[in-house]
Design a protein around this motif. Structure first.
Motif, PDB file in Angstrom:
ATOM      1  N   ARG A   1     111.470 100.846  55.769  1.00  0.00           N
ATOM      2  CA  ARG A   1     112.832 101.440  56.057  1.00  0.00           C
ATOM      3  C   ARG A   1     113.697 100.154  56.560  1.00  0.00           C
ATOM      4  N   ARG A   2     113.427  99.319  57.684  1.00  0.00           N
ATOM      5  CA  ARG A   2     113.903  98.385  57.878  1.00  0.00           C
ATOM      6  C   ARG A   2     114.322  97.333  56.839  1.00  0.00           C
ATOM      7  N   GLU A   3     112.999  97.053  56.102  1.00  0.00           N
ATOM      8  CA  GLU A   3     113.340  95.984  54.993  1.00  0.00           C
ATOM      9  C   GLU A   3     114.457  96.656  53.995  1.00  0.00           C
ATOM     10  N   ALA A   4     114.442  97.830  53.957  1.00  0.00           N
ATOM     11  CA  ALA A   4     115.501  98.371  52.855  1.00  0.00           C
ATOM     12  C   ALA A   4     116.851  98.169  53.461  1.00  0.00           C
ATOM     13  N   ALA A   5     116.948  98.755  54.731  1.00  0.00           N
ATOM     14  CA  ALA A   5     118.359  98.271  55.317  1.00  0.00           C
ATOM     15  C   ALA A   5     118.725  97.176  55.351  1.00  0.00           C
ATOM     16  N   ALA A   6     117.845  96.199  55.444  1.00  0.00           N
ATOM     17  CA  ALA A   6     118.361  94.667  55.667  1.00  0.00           C
ATOM     18  C   ALA A   6     118.676  94.133  54.113  1.00  0.00           C
ATOM     19  N   GLY A   7     118.492  94.987  53.103  1.00  0.00           N
ATOM     20  CA  GLY A   7     118.658  94.547  51.779  1.00  0.00           C
ATOM     21  C   GLY A   7     117.595  93.919  51.101  1.00  0.00           C
ATOM     22  N   ARG A   8     116.729  93.944  51.626  1.00  0.00           N
ATOM     23  CA  ARG A   8     115.433  93.308  50.821  1.00  0.00           C
ATOM     24  C   ARG A   8     114.643  94.414  49.704  1.00  0.00           C
ATOM     25  N   PRO A   9     114.490  94.012  48.639  1.00  0.00           N
ATOM     26  CA  PRO A   9     114.064  94.834  47.444  1.00  0.00           C
ATOM     27  C   PRO A   9     112.600  95.626  48.023  1.00  0.00           C
TER      28      PRO A   9
ATOM     29  N   VAL B   1     104.027 103.901  38.499  1.00  0.00           N
ATOM     30  CA  VAL B   1     103.818 104.963  37.567  1.00  0.00           C
ATOM     31  C   VAL B   1     104.269 106.172  37.884  1.00  0.00           C
ATOM     32  N   ARG B   2     104.394 106.507  39.273  1.00  0.00           N
ATOM     33  CA  ARG B   2     104.948 107.612  39.917  1.00  0.00           C
ATOM     34  C   ARG B   2     106.783 107.648  39.594  1.00  0.00           C
ATOM     35  N   LEU B   3     107.408 106.304  39.732  1.00  0.00           N
ATOM     36  CA  LEU B   3     108.613 106.354  39.206  1.00  0.00           C
ATOM     37  C   LEU B   3     109.076 106.638  37.994  1.00  0.00           C
ATOM     38  N   TRP B   4     108.336 106.098  37.065  1.00  0.00           N
ATOM     39  CA  TRP B   4     108.678 105.888  35.653  1.00  0.00           C
ATOM     40  C   TRP B   4     108.290 107.444  35.063  1.00  0.00           C
ATOM     41  N   SER B   5     107.407 108.038  35.774  1.00  0.00           N
ATOM     42  CA  SER B   5     107.039 109.592  35.174  1.00  0.00           C
ATOM     43  C   SER B   5     108.196 110.431  35.866  1.00  0.00           C
ATOM     44  N   ARG B   6     108.565 110.299  36.830  1.00  0.00           N
ATOM     45  CA  ARG B   6     109.883 110.825  37.352  1.00  0.00           C
ATOM     46  C   ARG B   6     111.144 110.776  36.589  1.00  0.00           C
ATOM     47  N   VAL B   7     111.457 109.412  36.124  1.00  0.00           N
ATOM     48  CA  VAL B   7     112.523 109.153  35.277  1.00  0.00           C
ATOM     49  C   VAL B   7     112.425 110.039  33.819  1.00  0.00           C
ATOM     50  N   ALA B   8     111.081 109.748  33.453  1.00  0.00           N
ATOM     51  CA  ALA B   8     110.833 110.714  32.162  1.00  0.00           C
ATOM     52  C   ALA B   8     111.394 111.995  32.470  1.00  0.00           C
ATOM     53  N   MET B   9     110.677 112.672  33.334  1.00  0.00           N
ATOM     54  CA  MET B   9     111.033 114.008  33.300  1.00  0.00           C
ATOM     55  C   MET B   9     112.575 114.344  33.545  1.00  0.00           C
ATOM     56  N   MET B  10     113.193 113.479  34.698  1.00  0.00           N
ATOM     57  CA  MET B  10     114.683 113.577  34.580  1.00  0.00           C
ATOM     58  C   MET B  10     115.401 113.611  33.154  1.00  0.00           C
ATOM     59  N   ALA B  11     115.104 112.676  32.287  1.00  0.00           N
ATOM     60  CA  ALA B  11     115.615 112.448  30.809  1.00  0.00           C
ATOM     61  C   ALA B  11     115.099 113.878  29.985  1.00  0.00           C
ATOM     62  N   LEU B  12     114.063 114.271  30.399  1.00  0.00           N
ATOM     63  CA  LEU B  12     113.584 115.430  29.588  1.00  0.00           C
ATOM     64  C   LEU B  12     114.651 116.783  30.144  1.00  0.00           C
ATOM     65  N   ALA B  13     114.829 116.784  31.183  1.00  0.00           N
ATOM     66  CA  ALA B  13     115.728 118.045  31.937  1.00  0.00           C
ATOM     67  C   ALA B  13     117.176 117.737  31.485  1.00  0.00           C
ATOM     68  N   ALA B  14     117.560 116.439  31.153  1.00  0.00           N
ATOM     69  CA  ALA B  14     118.739 116.224  30.757  1.00  0.00           C
ATOM     70  C   ALA B  14     118.938 116.680  29.120  1.00  0.00           C
ATOM     71  N   LEU B  15     117.895 116.213  28.446  1.00  0.00           N
ATOM     72  CA  LEU B  15     117.790 116.584  26.706  1.00  0.00           C
ATOM     73  C   LEU B  15     117.728 118.291  26.739  1.00  0.00           C
TER      74      LEU B  15
ATOM     75  N   ALA C   1     116.995 104.058  44.841  1.00  0.00           N
ATOM     76  CA  ALA C   1     116.318 104.883  43.972  1.00  0.00           C
ATOM     77  C   ALA C   1     115.061 104.660  43.724  1.00  0.00           C
ATOM     78  N   ILE C   2     114.778 103.427  43.595  1.00  0.00           N
ATOM     79  CA  ILE C   2     113.560 102.857  43.372  1.00  0.00           C
ATOM     80  C   ILE C   2     112.350 103.239  44.458  1.00  0.00           C
ATOM     81  N   ARG C   3     112.874 103.216  45.663  1.00  0.00           N
ATOM     82  CA  ARG C   3     112.336 103.532  46.729  1.00  0.00           C
ATOM     83  C   ARG C   3     111.929 104.900  46.914  1.00  0.00           C
ATOM     84  N   VAL C   4     112.857 105.616  46.740  1.00  0.00           N
ATOM     85  CA  VAL C   4     112.654 107.246  47.017  1.00  0.00           C
ATOM     86  C   VAL C   4     111.859 107.953  45.590  1.00  0.00           C
TER      87      VAL C   4
END
Length: 279
Positions: A8-16, A25-39, A216-219
């Motif tokens: 959290r400290r790293e993120a708040a300081a603007g570090r990726p 893998v977890r992130l892209w799986s969630r993005v894929a499920m979001m795309a499916l929800a939109a479709l 978004a990446i972090r969450v």
């Protein structure tokens, strides 16, 4: 992987964020499920609109995306359905998914979001009103957009802090968007809404120099789920209160009281990213 408070400290300081292979893998799986929800939901939304039916699909989409993101949303209290102006505290973009998913509310959002090709387009499906805080000459037009929205019996949510905080603080409320309540349209009520992320609030919160992309990446790469409670507090009639500053003060008083009740302690001054990064 860093411990949550270190990340959290790293993120708040603007570090990726530093994300491992499993996190990606977890992130892209969630993005894929979001795309499916939109479709699934977007064509159904347009079909409902074609037949001039009230469409539940934006609400279903927002609720689904919230769950995909890891949020386990529960509703406390009863949201008014029509002719209501929700006034909420603000921690994260998850707030929009949680409030939209539990109430079907439209939102007031920054104009920059409307310019985003995908997020902006999806926002229009939920009747988002885009405003620019820097465009002082355009405030009157923005107020008129809000009045038109209320006239169509929408529920509208504003985040009067103007930015996100850490779930343990409340910034002073900005009042320009509350000018629509001077005088309030007939029958409109104000309902304060408390966003409560519990113990993970500071970890999830989007504050400091962190970009929207990095947040978004972090969450979305985060393991597991997290609780989000949306407290719909007792509504009040703005016509009984004189002016937008008084309406803002009454809304903030009620949110402060509710948040202190949830935390079991007084609110603290907002901790900026400089303090977090130095901690």
């Amino acid at each position: 992987m860093a411990e949550p408070i270190d990340a959290r400290r790293e993120a708040a300081a603007g570090r990726p964020p530093r994300i491992g292979a499993i996190g990606w893998v977890r992130l892209w799986s969630r993005v894929a499920m979001m795309a499916l929800a939109a479709l699934v939901t977007v064509p159904l939304h347009y079909l409902w609109r074609l037949f001039r039916l009230h469409s539940p699909w934006p609400r279903i989409f927002l609720g689904s995306v919230g769950r995909i993101s890891g949020a386990r949303v529960s509703r406390v209290g009863t949201p008014l359905k029509r002719n209501v102006f929700y006034v909420a505290n603000h921690l994260s973009w998850i707030d929009i998914l949680a409030i939209g998913g539990t109430s079907g509310s439209a939102f007031v959002a920054k104009r920059e979001i409307g310019a985003s090709p995908i997020v902006g387009w999806l926002s229009t499906l939920n009747r988002t009103v885009f405003v620019s805080r820097e465009d002082r000459l355009g405030v009157a037009d923005q107020i008129n957009q809000l009045r038109d929205a209320i006239a169509e019996n929408w529920a509208i949510t504003v985040f009067p802090e103007g930015t996100t905080t850490d779930g343990r603080s409340l910034l002073p409320f900005k009042t320009p968007m509350l000018k629509v309540l001077e005088p309030p349209p007939e029958g409109v009520r104000v309902q304060p809404v408390l966003m409560d992320f519990g113990a993970v609030g500071e970890e999830i919160a989007w504050i400091g120099a962190e970009s929207g992309r990095d947040n978004a990446i972090r969450v979305l790469s985060r393991a597991g789920s997290f609780p989000v409670r949306v407290h719909y507090l007792e509504p009040f009639c703005p016509s009984a209160i004189s002016g937008r500053k008084a309406i803002a003060a009454e809304s903030r008083r009620r949110l402060t009281e509710a948040l202190e009740g949830v935390l079991g302690e007084p609110l603290r001054p907002f901790v900026g990213h400089e303090v977090l990064a130095a901690g």
